[in-house]
Design an enzyme around this catalytic site. Sequence first.
Site, PDB file in Angstrom:
ATOM      1  N   ASP A  22      -2.830   1.385   7.400  1.00 18.83           N
ATOM      2  CA  ASP A  22      -2.005   1.027   6.074  1.00 18.83           C
ATOM      3  C   ASP A  22      -1.735  -0.581   6.013  1.00 18.83           C
ATOM      4  OD1 ASP A  22      -1.840   3.687   5.264  1.00 18.83           O
ATOM      5  OD2 ASP A  22      -0.117   4.179   6.531  1.00 18.83           O
ATOM      6  N   ASP A  27       0.861  -1.197  -0.080  1.00 19.10           N
ATOM      7  CA  ASP A  27      -0.117   0.053   0.041  1.00 19.10           C
ATOM      8  C   ASP A  27       0.918   1.165  -0.011  1.00 19.10           C
ATOM      9  OD1 ASP A  27      -2.390   1.539   0.127  1.00 19.10           O
ATOM     10  OD2 ASP A  27      -2.304   1.801   2.453  1.00 19.10           O
ATOM     11  N   GLU A  35      -1.937  -1.403  -5.523  1.00 18.66           N
ATOM     12  CA  GLU A  35      -3.078  -0.730  -5.889  1.00 18.66           C
ATOM     13  C   GLU A  35      -2.709   0.094  -6.946  1.00 18.66           C
ATOM     14  OE1 GLU A  35      -6.521   1.141  -3.072  1.00 18.66           O
ATOM     15  OE2 GLU A  35      -4.324   1.336  -2.500  1.00 18.66           O
TER      16      GLU A  35
END
Length: 281
Positions: A244, A77, A162
């Site tokens: 996170d 992330d 992502e």
Amino acid sequence: MVGRRLAILKMSSLMVTRSIYRYIGLVHGRLHRTLDGTIKTVTVSRHPDGKYFVSVLVDDGKANLESVPVDRAVGIDVGLTHFAITSDRSKFDNPTKFFVKRQRNLKRKQQKLSRKKKGSQNRKKARLAVAKLHSKIARCREDFLHKLSRKIVNENQVIAVENLNIKGRVKNHNLAKAISDVGWGMFCTMLKYKAESEGKQYIEIDGWFPSSKTCHVWLNRVDHLSLDVRAWTCKHCGTHHDRDVNAAINIRNEALRILALGTSASAWGGDVSLSGKTSVL
Ligand SMILES: [Zn+2]
């Protein structure tokens, strides 16, 4: 046929070398690693600070490995307080922190440049000083990204990130700045080619996948989680989440679901791209 194509490529790289001889003569070079295999292409680039870089593409004759079983998977992330956070709870510092001093120096050099008379020799010198520092900062950042992506690819078989729609995030000025500063896009590109050259899986999860707002234990979703909330407790299972790390775990799990299904269909109905191919459902 293959032999012939190689011969042409070799000739074109020789031609490049010759044309460089003509312009700058022989130059001392620093070889970063030994070349093992057949040289396919040679690319010479000149940076604004006057330094030359030669990148050589070599065919080592090894075929791409078939995809390997999923025993080590990692989700990554992007963070605000850290450059990257992984599903195994590692946090990597934002490289911009190391560059604050250099950035300040750069600003000073740029101001100096703006004060020089146009067309003067001093202006030329000041411009070269700015270009040198720019190159230095870029190389340090690239070095950081290369080392981190190498470490992550070495330790894992499946790497999930992502897919950040950077344009969509420009609304939040600081976040946009943070993302562009640390070169997330460049990092993902490095992860992708490093993973794929070793037959490992690189998967991008669509940015609309609610990775931060979903509890990775119960998969229930919270409605709202503002950016300043760094940790939260799930009302259903009571798990205390680091924002996170929870997001990184969800990214990893979503990638594993996609691999298990053998399709790019996302459990969340969003778009998912597998090895660069995007499928829209
Ligand atoms: Zn929960």
